[in-house]
Enzyme design. Structure first.
Site, PDB file in Angstrom:
ATOM      1  N   THR A  70      68.839 -16.872  56.823  1.00 35.15           N
ATOM      2  CA  THR A  70      67.950 -18.020  56.603  1.00 35.15           C
ATOM      3  C   THR A  70      68.670 -19.305  57.005  1.00 35.15           C
ATOM      4  O   THR A  70      68.109 -20.160  57.706  1.00 35.15           O
ATOM      5  CB  THR A  70      67.517 -18.080  55.118  1.00 35.15           C
ATOM      6  N   CYS A 313      59.365 -11.791  49.964  1.00 37.90           N
ATOM      7  CA  CYS A 313      58.836 -13.099  49.554  1.00 37.90           C
ATOM      8  C   CYS A 313      57.320 -13.002  49.337  1.00 37.90           C
ATOM      9  O   CYS A 313      56.788 -13.487  48.348  1.00 37.90           O
ATOM     10  CB  CYS A 313      59.123 -14.171  50.607  1.00 37.90           C
TER      11      CYS A 313
HETATM   12  N1  PLP Z   1      64.598 -12.760  59.205  1.00 31.31           N
HETATM   13  C1  PLP Z   1      64.118 -11.542  58.923  1.00 31.31           C
HETATM   14  C2  PLP Z   1      63.361 -10.797  59.972  1.00 31.31           C
HETATM   15  C3  PLP Z   1      64.338 -10.976  57.670  1.00 31.31           C
HETATM   16  O1  PLP Z   1      63.865  -9.762  57.399  1.00 31.31           O
HETATM   17  C4  PLP Z   1      65.080 -11.723  56.715  1.00 31.31           C
HETATM   18  C5  PLP Z   1      65.282 -11.201  55.357  1.00 31.31           C
HETATM   19  O2  PLP Z   1      64.327 -10.950  54.655  1.00 31.31           O
HETATM   20  C6  PLP Z   1      65.580 -12.975  57.070  1.00 31.31           C
HETATM   21  C7  PLP Z   1      65.303 -13.463  58.325  1.00 31.31           C
HETATM   22  C8  PLP Z   1      66.400 -13.784  56.117  1.00 31.31           C
HETATM   23  O3  PLP Z   1      67.656 -13.167  55.933  1.00 31.31           O
HETATM   24  P1  PLP Z   1      68.612 -13.553  54.722  1.00 31.31           P
HETATM   25  O4  PLP Z   1      68.187 -12.694  53.568  1.00 31.31           O
HETATM   26  O5  PLP Z   1      70.003 -13.243  55.186  1.00 31.31           O
HETATM   27  O6  PLP Z   1      68.426 -15.001  54.457  1.00 31.31           O
END
Ligand code: PLP
Length: 370
Positions: A70, A313
């Site tokens: 993120t 989420c």
């Molecule tokens: N992008 C995708 C496709 C994801 O599945 C996720 C996690 O849910 C993220 C970004 C965010 O990752 P992180 O949990 O390391 O912030």
């Protein structure tokens, strides 16, 4: 509990836990301090960096560690926008919230954002992409493997189209790393340790040399001045080991996912429809719907199973998934969909048990409605 939520997070690989242990226990030195202990910790961070870069597998760039994917995605979007004289971003409606919400944030500060639709198969249309591109576009953001439906976007072609318009391409490869090859082309790539059997709390942004975004986090100048903050050697070592394993086991893991995919369909029985492309897809993601199913009720009834209604989420929000809506599903169909995610440590027998329980509970709902 039978764990079938591999897109939300994956179990920590024992090898990664082992690699982290010394840095959590007695080797606690700051990797940025000049002492011998500090240098030893710094060396461990560099080994991990090499392992993550090798798993990404592209030449001409390097990573900076971040606290999550993120953060990496926020940084890539905001930091590139800050450095560019261009003001338009093109992305896809089915991106993760880390991209979509950051684009909205940028939009509120004057950026012009285009959200490309996808077809019923979940794939972006390259013609529509090309039509959306002009000399005002600074960046195209598209993910490699979708976290909700597992479809694989044509990231190489998207990068080519972006480059043809003089724009950069940001690829969210969080669900793709270690599962499908990362194609040549993207200029910025976000990855996350906990989706590949590494620890939570660490991600990385791969940046093509010379195209590093402006820093988002200021302070002690770590990570070549691009991302300040003391690194955790334990998290880096866990990420590095997980990345190395993901590369070494990519074919074995893919074969295992394929076997599980076949077993899952056989166990489910009739009445289920796959959401998104069956071909352009990572097979460890089964996102399916059933006419009339109340998916949140099903989730509540089967507390011994961990599966989900979409992204972690979205599951909490009560809103139908934006990804399923983008495929053209009605609210009702989206609310009748479940996501089952499996992989390296899933045993076929437990998967079959779980899917039989799901199918049985779904049939019981059919009978109540009849
Ligand atoms: N992008 C995708 C496709 C994801 O599945 C996720 C996690 O849910 C993220 C970004 C965010 O990752 P992180 O949990 O390391 O912030």
């Amino acid at each position: 509990m039978i764990y079938l939520d591999y897109q939300a997070t994956t179990p920590l690989a024992p090898e990664a836990a082992e690699a982290m242990r010394p840095w959590i226990e007695d080797k606690f030195a700051n990797p940025h301090s000049p002492s011998r202990w500090g240098s030893e910790a710094a060396a461990a961070v560099e080994v991990a960096r090499g392992q993550v870069e090798a798993a990404i597998g592209l030449k001409g760039g390097s990573i900076a560690f971040t606290g999550s994917a993120t953060e990496a995605l926020n940084w890539a979007l905001k930091g590139t926008a800050e450095k560019s004289s261009r003001s338009r971003i093109v992305t896809v409606q089915t991106e993760h919230a880390a991209v979509l919400d950051t684009c909205e944030w940028l939009k509120n500060r004057g950026a012009d954002v285009t959200y490309l639709p996808v077809g019923a198969d979940g794939l972006a249309d390259l013609e529509q992409l090309r039509a959306a591109l002009d000399e005002r576009v600074l960046l195209v953001a598209a993910m490699l493997v979708n976290n909700e439906i597992g479809v694989i976007q044509p990231a190489a072609e998207i990068a080519q189209a972006a480059h043809d318009a003089g724009a950069l391409m940001l690829c969210d490869a969080v669900q793709g790393l270690g599962r499908v090859p990362i194609p040549q082309g993207p200029d910025l790539i976000a990855v996350s340790a906990h989706k590949i059997h590494g620890p939570k709390g660490i991600g990385a942004l791969w940046m093509r040399d010379g195209l590093e975004p402006a820093p988002l986090i200021h302070g002690g100048g770590q990570e070549r001045g691009l991302r300040s903050g003391t690194l955790s050697p334990a998290l880096c070592a866990g990420f590095g080991t997980a990345a190395k394993l993901a590369s070494e086991r990519r074919d074995a893991d893919a074969d295992h996912a394929e076997r599980l995919w076949q077993a899952a369909w056989a166990a489910l029985g009739p009445g289920w429809t796959l959401n998104g492309s069956a071909e352009q897809r990572y097979r460890g993601n089964l996102n399916i719907r059933r006419a009339g199913l109340d998916a949140s009720r099903l989730l509540g009834e089967l507390r011994s199973l961990a599966f989900s209604l979409g992204s972690a989420c979205a599951s909490g929000s009560g809103r139908p998934s934006h990804v399923l809506r983008a495929l053209g599903l009605s609210d009702r169909e989206a609310r009748s969909s479940i996501r089952i995610g499996f992989g390296r440590y899933t045993e076929e027998e437990e998967l079959v048990t779980a899917l039989r329980l799901i199918a049985e509970a779904a049939r019981a709902q059919d009978n109540l409605a009849a």
